[in-house]
Design a protein around this motif. Structure first.
Motif, PDB file in Angstrom:
ATOM      1  N   PHE A 103      59.831 109.581  71.091  1.00 21.08           N
ATOM      2  CA  PHE A 103      58.708 109.467  70.158  1.00 21.08           C
ATOM      3  C   PHE A 103      59.142 109.965  68.765  1.00 21.08           C
ATOM      4  O   PHE A 103      59.674 111.054  68.608  1.00 21.08           O
ATOM      5  CB  PHE A 103      57.516 110.273  70.644  1.00 21.08           C
ATOM      6  CG  PHE A 103      56.246 109.985  69.868  1.00 21.08           C
ATOM      7  CD1 PHE A 103      55.302 109.107  70.369  1.00 21.08           C
ATOM      8  CD2 PHE A 103      56.006 110.574  68.632  1.00 21.08           C
ATOM      9  CE1 PHE A 103      54.138 108.819  69.652  1.00 21.08           C
ATOM     10  CE2 PHE A 103      54.862 110.297  67.911  1.00 21.08           C
ATOM     11  CZ  PHE A 103      53.921 109.414  68.418  1.00 21.08           C
ATOM     12  N   ASP A 125      54.328 105.642  76.274  1.00 25.84           N
ATOM     13  CA  ASP A 125      54.059 107.012  76.706  1.00 25.84           C
ATOM     14  C   ASP A 125      54.240 107.937  75.509  1.00 25.84           C
ATOM     15  O   ASP A 125      55.355 108.106  75.007  1.00 25.84           O
ATOM     16  CB  ASP A 125      55.019 107.401  77.834  1.00 25.84           C
ATOM     17  CG  ASP A 125      54.770 108.804  78.376  1.00 25.84           C
ATOM     18  OD1 ASP A 125      53.868 109.490  77.844  1.00 25.84           O
ATOM     19  OD2 ASP A 125      55.492 109.219  79.298  1.00 25.84           O
ATOM     20  N   LEU A 126      53.158 108.552  75.063  1.00 27.48           N
ATOM     21  CA  LEU A 126      53.247 109.412  73.888  1.00 27.48           C
ATOM     22  C   LEU A 126      54.090 110.657  74.133  1.00 27.48           C
ATOM     23  O   LEU A 126      54.477 111.345  73.182  1.00 27.48           O
ATOM     24  CB  LEU A 126      51.840 109.820  73.419  1.00 27.48           C
ATOM     25  CG  LEU A 126      50.917 108.686  72.949  1.00 27.48           C
ATOM     26  CD1 LEU A 126      49.650 109.270  72.326  1.00 27.48           C
ATOM     27  CD2 LEU A 126      51.622 107.771  71.962  1.00 27.48           C
ATOM     28  N   ASN A 127      54.380 110.938  75.383  1.00 30.83           N
ATOM     29  CA  ASN A 127      55.235 112.092  75.697  1.00 30.83           C
ATOM     30  C   ASN A 127      56.704 111.710  75.846  1.00 30.83           C
ATOM     31  O   ASN A 127      57.538 112.559  76.184  1.00 30.83           O
ATOM     32  CB  ASN A 127      54.744 112.759  76.990  1.00 30.83           C
ATOM     33  CG  ASN A 127      53.363 113.365  76.819  1.00 30.83           C
ATOM     34  OD1 ASN A 127      53.084 114.004  75.815  1.00 30.83           O
ATOM     35  ND2 ASN A 127      52.487 113.146  77.818  1.00 30.83           N
ATOM     36  N   ILE A 177      56.229 102.731  68.446  1.00 35.90           N
ATOM     37  CA  ILE A 177      55.660 103.859  69.193  1.00 35.90           C
ATOM     38  C   ILE A 177      55.791 103.561  70.679  1.00 35.90           C
ATOM     39  O   ILE A 177      55.324 102.512  71.156  1.00 35.90           O
ATOM     40  CB  ILE A 177      54.184 104.079  68.823  1.00 35.90           C
ATOM     41  CG1 ILE A 177      54.057 104.468  67.341  1.00 35.90           C
ATOM     42  CG2 ILE A 177      53.553 105.157  69.703  1.00 35.90           C
ATOM     43  CD1 ILE A 177      52.622 104.600  66.876  1.00 35.90           C
ATOM     44  N   HIS A 216      51.615 114.112  68.285  1.00 32.69           N
ATOM     45  CA  HIS A 216      51.878 112.715  68.606  1.00 32.69           C
ATOM     46  C   HIS A 216      50.615 111.872  68.456  1.00 32.69           C
ATOM     47  O   HIS A 216      50.659 110.736  67.970  1.00 32.69           O
ATOM     48  CB  HIS A 216      52.442 112.591  70.026  1.00 32.69           C
ATOM     49  CG  HIS A 216      53.828 113.131  70.168  1.00 32.69           C
ATOM     50  ND1 HIS A 216      54.619 112.881  71.256  1.00 32.69           N
ATOM     51  CD2 HIS A 216      54.583 113.915  69.346  1.00 32.69           C
ATOM     52  CE1 HIS A 216      55.785 113.479  71.120  1.00 32.69           C
ATOM     53  NE2 HIS A 216      55.779 114.132  69.961  1.00 32.69           N
ATOM     54  N   GLU A 217      49.495 112.421  68.900  1.00 35.14           N
ATOM     55  CA  GLU A 217      48.242 111.682  68.803  1.00 35.14           C
ATOM     56  C   GLU A 217      47.869 111.454  67.337  1.00 35.14           C
ATOM     57  O   GLU A 217      47.440 110.357  66.950  1.00 35.14           O
ATOM     58  CB  GLU A 217      47.123 112.444  69.518  1.00 35.14           C
ATOM     59  CG  GLU A 217      47.254 112.475  71.031  1.00 35.14           C
ATOM     60  CD  GLU A 217      48.296 113.494  71.519  1.00 35.14           C
ATOM     61  OE1 GLU A 217      48.642 113.472  72.711  1.00 35.14           O
ATOM     62  OE2 GLU A 217      48.772 114.308  70.688  1.00 35.14           O
ATOM     63  N   TYR A 223      49.886 111.400  64.821  1.00 32.36           N
ATOM     64  CA  TYR A 223      50.897 110.495  64.264  1.00 32.36           C
ATOM     65  C   TYR A 223      50.425 109.047  64.382  1.00 32.36           C
ATOM     66  O   TYR A 223      50.505 108.273  63.411  1.00 32.36           O
ATOM     67  CB  TYR A 223      52.213 110.694  65.015  1.00 32.36           C
ATOM     68  CG  TYR A 223      53.354 109.790  64.613  1.00 32.36           C
ATOM     69  CD1 TYR A 223      54.395 110.271  63.832  1.00 32.36           C
ATOM     70  CD2 TYR A 223      53.429 108.458  65.037  1.00 32.36           C
ATOM     71  CE1 TYR A 223      55.473 109.453  63.480  1.00 32.36           C
ATOM     72  CE2 TYR A 223      54.473 107.639  64.695  1.00 32.36           C
ATOM     73  CZ  TYR A 223      55.504 108.135  63.917  1.00 32.36           C
ATOM     74  OH  TYR A 223      56.548 107.332  63.567  1.00 32.36           O
ATOM     75  N   VAL A 224      49.928 108.674  65.562  1.00 33.03           N
ATOM     76  CA  VAL A 224      49.484 107.298  65.794  1.00 33.03           C
ATOM     77  C   VAL A 224      48.368 106.938  64.820  1.00 33.03           C
ATOM     78  O   VAL A 224      48.353 105.852  64.215  1.00 33.03           O
ATOM     79  CB  VAL A 224      49.027 107.116  67.250  1.00 33.03           C
ATOM     80  CG1 VAL A 224      48.459 105.717  67.455  1.00 33.03           C
ATOM     81  CG2 VAL A 224      50.181 107.377  68.215  1.00 33.03           C
TER      82      VAL A 224
END
Length: 727
Positions: free
Chosen positions: A616, A610-612, A607, A566-567, A569-570
């Motif tokens: 997502f 909350d990346l969790n 996005i 996820h990190e 991805y950003v």
């Protein structure tokens, strides 16, 4: 009293007798009027209530020009609809302005982000990272892409109007209209994939799917007199039985030159040359194509069978050839482009083999078409004109263009025949949906209207003052011919349903297109662009359709075996978006001395904070749907991802280091750009019993579905975003 009573009875009898006689005269007059010669006052025939016709790629600008110039008649086809009904100056389609998304938007009244058909080709996020799906065979309204794997969605984000119509007792037929194909949709690349959209969601009361490739592509052939020998007695007798006469010695090819297999059946094509001109000269003018396994059968033939193909080069007309024994009921055709009287030069084409998909849910309708209209015809084939198919190297441009034009005429006629068969078999249907592929194909191939376009795709110098003006004129004529063919199709539908005494069609006929068209001069290689910007192809990949591109990240927890966190991805999303936005063309031959941003629009998937968050990588907005790219972008007018040649042809004035990304294309027209651009406007014509006569400034293609539902007194689904244009 008695005298009064008798007088009253006499008067009562007289008026009863008069009334009865008058009623009989009305019946007689009505019967004569219905069956006599006064066709305009005949009783209204049973016809479809609404007929929706899509002319792929038709643009208001060209139609207005052709009507004004008399290229299209003001009293036939589109001209008749214009004079009798409603016309929109602009019909804004959806983003992206591509064929599959455009047609599904027409059918659902919903944008691409909602109906989840975001391109002609794209990636389902439930598929393995390297797999794509065809937009014409993708789940309409999405599917469930949850952590338990793909499944049917309990709540579609868009619904084809045929679902609501049929739920309300209405009858619908679809003749090759995208989305109505009777097929079960699964996820590509996923072993034992569940059905994510069942056939019953894509089936109407009479459903004819669009045809498909039978595995054998087109091929060109170059023969000479040395390839022919005197025909054997068996062939001569077969021609005699077929009542074919030759005034010169019958010759036959002396070796096998075209063997291919379809559905496990091998076909060995042989050719006989005959002379049908009684002029006491050796003057071969006709070629007879037949399968050596079948011989030259005399006929008569019942569709889909055709028997041998008899082709005269002078007619510039192909002849159909059914592939006997093919389980898919496939067929092809032969076209002779050059035939010297002494056979010193013989050039001909065998078209690709095609068939109508025999999907179980619609098999009866498919067989009805095969047996009454014939096997699936050849769509105009760009692989021939671009010499991508084998054997066409020695054909002149004019020969290849004549082949293409033959296919345009035949395919439009065939699609029209399929549509008319659907109507005549279901005369009182509520909605008939008909798709016509032209003028889209011809505009892709021949829209040569920009001075920056190379008239010789292999010569980058053939732009501006060096353009071939004769070729430009030929190409202009081909585009006009495509519109004329499509216009004839409209008129044939009008002729079938008839008109009232005012000249209005007896059915409500709505004619639309899915998008407009624009010329382009530069091909863009998106894969090389990503590679040059050091993006890892195992993490980032692009899937393009025309000038639209979806760029996907191989996200953990979304794609099977995803590797992008996820990190990461950003970070990747920002890097890709910035690279696209900063890409400019400084070549003055194409940018007119300015720096042109090659990407016009760049959009990113939302996005969550909350990346969790479980959403997502699946978040959507008004332009990004479930299966859109993590970055979605549209090129600027004049640029297109398609048309890259092998080997690449460097543009005039480009630095060689840029040639891996920007190059000279091998065709000329494109769509898929920002739908708000005037060139991307679709068309809208409507005339019939429920339409007045007016000019509308603007409509939207998502207004078509609710308009039809309004005409048929059916409440649109809650997912419909458009609104009816009639009250």
């Amino acid at each position: 009293m008695r005298n009064f009573a008798r007088t009253s009875w006499t008067k009562k009898y007289f008026w009863r007798l008069f009334a009865a006689s008058f009623f009989v005269m009305l019946l007689v007059w009505g019967n004569w009027n219905q069956h006599g010669t006064q066709g305009q006052t005949a009783s209204k025939p049973q016809v479809p209530k609404v007929i929706l016709i899509s002319l792929d790629g038709a643009t208001p600008q060209l139609i207005n020009q052709y009507l004004a110039d008399g290229i299209l008649s003001s009293s036939q086809g589109l001209g008749l609809l214009q004079s009798q009904g409603i016309v929109a100056q602009q019909n804004i389609t959806i983003t992206p302005s591509l064929t599959a998304p455009g047609h599904i938007a027409i059918a659902t009244g919903s944008s691409a982000a909602k109906n989840d058909i975001n391109a002609n080709t794209f990636h389902l996020v439930a598929s393995p990272f390297k797999d794509n799906i065809n937009g014409f065979n993708a789940p309409i309204g999405g599917y469930s892409a949850g952590i338990d794997g793909p499944a049917q969605s309990t709540e579609l984000t868009a619904n084809p109007l045929w679902l609501s119509l049929r739920e309300n007792g209405k009858k619908v037929v679809a003749a090759t209209f995208p989305g109505a194909d009777g097929v079960d949709i699964t996820v590509p690349g996923l072993p034992n994939s569940p059905i994510v959209q069942p056939a019953n969601k894509r089936t109407v009361d009479y459903t004819v799917p669009f045809g498909t490739f039978a595995g054998v592509g087109a091929q060109g052939f170059n023969l000479t007199a040395t390839d022919f020998s005197p025909a054997p007695k068996s062939v001569i007798n077969q021609l005699k039985a077929a009542e074919k006469v030759s005034y010169s010695r019958i010759l036959k090819t002396n070796k096998s030159f075209d063997k291919f297999t379809v559905n496990g059946v091998t076909y060995d094509i042989q050719v006989v040359a005959i002379d049908t001109t009684k002029d006491r000269k050796v003057n071969y003018d006709t070629l007879v194509f037949f399968d050596a396994n079948q011989g030259i059968q005399p006929g008569a033939f019942n569709l889909p069978s055709t028997g041998p193909a008899y082709v005269r080069a002078s007619e510039q007309k192909s002849s159909l050839f059914y592939l006997e024994g093919s389980s898919s009921k496939a067929g092809t055709a032969f076209y002779v482009s050059t035939l010297a009287p002494d056979l010193s030069t013989v050039r001909f084409a065998r078209y690709s083999a095609n068939y109508i998909p025999r999907n179980a849910a619609v098999l009866a309708n498919v067989d009805d078409i095969n047996n009454n209209v014939g096997f699936w015809r050849n769509q105009a084939d760009y692989r021939i004109t671009e010499r991508l198919s084998p054997g066409f190297e020695n054909f002149s441009d004019e020969e290849l263009e004549a082949i293409y034009e033959d296919q345009v005429r035949n395919f439009v006629d065939y699609q029209t025949n399929v549509g008319l068969r659907a109507i005549t078999q279901n005369p009182n249907v509520d909605l008939a949906m008909i798709y016509i592929e032209q003028p889209d194909g011809s505009e892709h191939q021949f829209l040569l209207t920009d001075s920056r376009q190379a008239t010789n795709p292999r010569d980058p110098n053939s732009i501006a003052a060096n353009q071939d003006q004769q070729k430009i004129a030929r190409y202009d004529a081909y585009v006009k011919a495509a519109y004329q063919a499509a216009d004839r199709a409209i008129q044939r539908v009008i002729d079938t349903v008839g008109t009232d005494s005012q000249g209005r069609p007896n059915s409500n006929i709505i004619v639309v297109s899915d998008h407009g068209f624009a010329a382009f001069h530069t091909s863009v290689d998106i894969n090389n662009f990503l590679k040059n910007n050091n993006f890892d192809s195992n993490k980032v990949r692009a899937v393009s359709s025309g000038p639209a591109v979806n760029i996907y990240f191989n996200l953990q927890g979304r794609e099977p075996n995803g590797i992008v966190s996820h990190e990461e991805y950003v970070t990747l999303q920002q890097q890709v978006a910035n690279a696209l936005k900063s890409f400019v063309d400084n070549n003055p031959n194409y940018s007119y001395g300015n720096s042109v941003h090659i990407f016009d629009k760049v959009y990113t998937r939302p996005i969550p904070e909350d990346l969790n968050d479980s959403s997502f990588g699946l978040s959507t907005n008004e332009l990004i749907g479930q299966d859109a790219g993590d970055v979605f972008a549209l090129l600027t007018l004049g640029y297109n991802f398609d048309g890259i040649q092998t080997p690449v042809v460097q543009r005039l004035g480009d630095d060689p280091s840029n040639s891996s990304v920007l190059s000279v294309p091998n065709f000329y027209g494109a769509h898929g750009y920002d739908p708000n651009l005037p060139n991307m406007s679709a068309i809208f014509f409507a005339a019939g019993p429920d339409f007045g006569h007016s000019m509308l400034k603007q409509v939207h293609n998502i207004d078509i579905a609710p308009t039809i539902e309004h005409l048929l007194n059916v409440q649109p689904a809650s997912t419909v975003q458009g609104k009816s244009i009639v009250n």
